[in-house]
Design an enzyme around this catalytic site. Structure first.
Site, PDB file in Angstrom:
ATOM      1  N   THR A   1     -14.323  87.946  17.622  1.00  0.00           N
ATOM      2  CA  THR A   1     -13.831  88.227  19.146  1.00  0.00           C
ATOM      3  C   THR A   1     -12.792  87.925  17.431  1.00  0.00           C
ATOM      4  OG1 THR A   1     -13.181  85.610  18.530  1.00  0.00           O
ATOM      5  CG2 THR A   1     -14.694  86.653  20.257  1.00  0.00           C
ATOM      6  N   ASP A   2     -11.071  88.151  18.307  1.00  0.00           N
ATOM      7  CA  ASP A   2     -10.078  88.257  17.783  1.00  0.00           C
ATOM      8  C   ASP A   2      -9.414  87.103  17.101  1.00  0.00           C
ATOM      9  OD1 ASP A   2      -9.643  90.314  18.716  1.00  0.00           O
ATOM     10  OD2 ASP A   2      -8.391  89.878  20.296  1.00  0.00           O
ATOM     11  N   CYS A   3      -9.949  86.220  17.361  1.00  0.00           N
ATOM     12  CA  CYS A   3     -10.041  84.538  16.655  1.00  0.00           C
ATOM     13  C   CYS A   3     -11.197  84.239  15.977  1.00  0.00           C
ATOM     14  CB  CYS A   3      -9.906  83.392  17.436  1.00  0.00           C
ATOM     15  SG  CYS A   3     -10.994  83.273  18.686  1.00  0.00           S
ATOM     16  N   TYR A   4     -12.569  84.995  15.968  1.00  0.00           N
ATOM     17  CA  TYR A   4     -13.414  84.416  15.192  1.00  0.00           C
ATOM     18  C   TYR A   4     -13.907  86.147  14.776  1.00  0.00           C
ATOM     19  CZ  TYR A   4     -13.633  79.380  16.497  1.00  0.00           C
ATOM     20  OH  TYR A   4     -12.831  78.185  16.095  1.00  0.00           O
TER      21      TYR A   4
END
Lengths: 394, 136
Positions: A139-142
């Site tokens: 994901t964008d954060c992970y």
């Protein structure tokens, strides 16, 4: 004569508390009677060490620099799959989980089940590293999508042991009426009543010493495999409504406890992986519960002996798996079980146990010393277990 | 009296001969069969304990040699790994000779290897993998 938990804790703090194990108290009550024993003894310690498949651990794995979301992805530890349907770094490993490669019972013979979730837990508690492999969708954060690393407790923020069910209050005695050996969660059972297996510490077992749940409830502090643990809830399958004897103890499997504790503080001596031939992997934990002697009724409860406790004998070849045949072949006392043989329909059947009485004694003795050394205070439960008045009604 | 524990390997040609019958009847030996298997190729393997006078035992062994039955000492033993044993007693009812026993005072499981006949029952029965087979 009445005393409160707060009064007992004051005596623990001042070093004047009198503690005995649930085995030692039997002789004291026999010699001095209930009244005198109640006046003299503040706490009685119980203990058990036994396999419980309903066990597992939550791990929060420290993130690498480029972070990864495990939730919705997959994880294995030494090849054993863990559940990754939680947050980015939380996983749950069940004691009975098996590697994909394990042949289970599919090789035409009972499986050996040499390595599973419980073995990973035992390895970690013994200070070993295990091979973590995980994958996520990014994901964008992970953003990270794969990770492989040897990890131990140092690479985890938290490791929490959780038992949805433990400390079964009494249990079946398992036998096999069929013509062939069978392999069950109650062990290997030889054909035609070749042996009888039971699994309880009897007179030392926590819930058999507080049969109507007067002092053990949600929030109770216990000894759990080398550290303190807590009763989180009633255990799954908690069933207080079974028939009981006059002394309040159930004549079949009844109450259970859900337990929680810090796995990082547990000791390998008190936590062992179990391999049941032909059945699967399980985890044995040590549990000790201190019983406050609030009054004479509690003293009467804790002075229960193996002669006063009864368990049903159940056929695991037809009745247990299929509900066919007689539900209860016999009812026996724990002193009969511990004598080495019981009699069923005129046949002498040798007995074996899965709950270690030797370890249960050690747990009760260890907890006694902790209390005497002011290292363990008793607790008032926050809420009673369901069925806590069961003994009062009956 | 002499007592020996041996592994007998039968060639396929001898599988249908009553070898053990002759050991008992003609050589006066007490034979206790501890394990017996016949593989798909009809090669037979038997672990036996033979008990008799010195002369009878050597007569029996000569007879076996004549029958082309290979005789080897029992090269396996069972180990009790104390550090794995949790003294639960699950093995005790499975031990046919009482080699595994429990002290009902302190509830510790004991193992007397001199009584063990290497039947392997305990290996499957032990949940902690505390019983192990070792080649001598």
């Amino acid at each position: 004569m009445k005393r409160t938990i707060e009064e007992i804790n004051e005596k623990i703090r001042s070093g004047s508390v009198v503690v005995l194990t649930a085995e030692e108290i039997i002789g004291v009550v026999r010699e001095k009677g209930i009244q005198k024993a109640t006046r003299e003894v503040d706490v009685v310690t119980t203990g058990t060490f036994s396999p419980m498949c309903s066990s597992g651990a939550f791990f929060n794995v420290k993130q690498p620099k480029e972070k990864m979301k495990l939730g919705g992805g997959w994880v294995t530890l030494n090849g054993v799959p863990a559940y990754a349907g939680l947050a980015a770094a939380d996983i749950f490993l069940g004691a009975t989980a098996l590697t994909e490669k394990d042949s289970r019972n599919n090789n035409g013979r009972p499986g050996a089940f040499r390595y599973g979730g419980a073995h990973v837990i035992e390895d970690l508690v013994s200070g070993k590293k295990v091979l973590f492999k995980g994958g996520g969708y990014g994901t964008d954060c992970y953003p990270r999508k794969e990770r492989e690393q040897w990890i131990g407790f140092e690479e985890m923020n938290d490791a929490t042991l959780f038992n949805p069910r433990n400390c079964y209050q009494n249990y079946n005695v398992a036998v096999n009426l069929s013509d062939k050996t069978i392999y069950t969660y109650m062990g290997k059972l030889k054909a035609r009543l070749g042996n009888a297996n039971y699994c309880s510490a009897g007179q030392l077992s926590p819930l058999l010493n507080d049969p109507c749940y007067r002092t053990i409830g949600i929030g109770t502090r216990v000894f759990l495999s080398g550290t303190e643990g807590y009763v989180a809830w009633q255990g799954t399958q908690h069933n207080p409504g079974v028939p009981r004897l006059e002394n309040g103890t159930p004549k079949a499997a009844a109450g259970t406890l859900a337990l929680v504790g810090d796995l990082k503080k547990m000791k390998p001596k008190w936590l062992r992986a179990v391999s049941y031939t032909g059945y699967g992997v399980s985890l044995s934990l040590a549990v000790g519960v201190p019983i406050p002697i609030l009054d004479e009724e509690m003293m009467k409860f804790v002075s229960v002996t193996d002669e006063d406790l009864r368990a049903p004998v159940v056929d695991y070849s037809a009745y247990y798996p299929m509900g066919e045949g007689v539900a209860k072949l016999a009812e026996v006392t724990y002193s009969e079980l511990k004598s080495g043989a019981i009699e069923i329909n005129g046949t002498k059947v040798p007995t074996g146990c899965f709950s270690s009485y030797a370890l249960a004694l050690e747990v009760a003795e260890h907890l006694k010393q902790l209390i005497k050394n002011r290292e363990f205070l008793l607790s008032q439960f926050v809420s009673p277990l369901p069925g806590a008045s069961v003994g009062k009604e009956g | 009296m002499k007592k020996i524990r041996v592994v007998l390997s039968f060639p396929p040609s001898r599988v249908e001969d009553p070898v053990i019958y002759h050991l008992i009847k003609d050589h006066g030996l007490m034979v206790n069969i501890l394990r017996a298997t016949i593989d798909p190729g009809k090669q037979g393997r038997m672990v036996v304990e033979m008990n008799g006078e010195e002369k009878e035992v050597s007569g029996g062994l000569n007879y076996l040699e004549g029958m082309e039955v290979k005789v080897e000492p029992l090269a396996e033993e069972i180990m009790h790994l104390q550090e794995r044993c949790m003294n639960c007693t699950a093995c005790v009812p499975h031990c046919p000779t009482g080699a595994l026993d429990v002290n009902r005072e302190n509830w510790f499981v004991s193992y007397d290897s001199s009584k063990c006949v290497v039947c392997l029952s305990c290996i499957e029965a032990c949940p902690y993998k505390a019983m192990e087979i070792r080649l001598q």
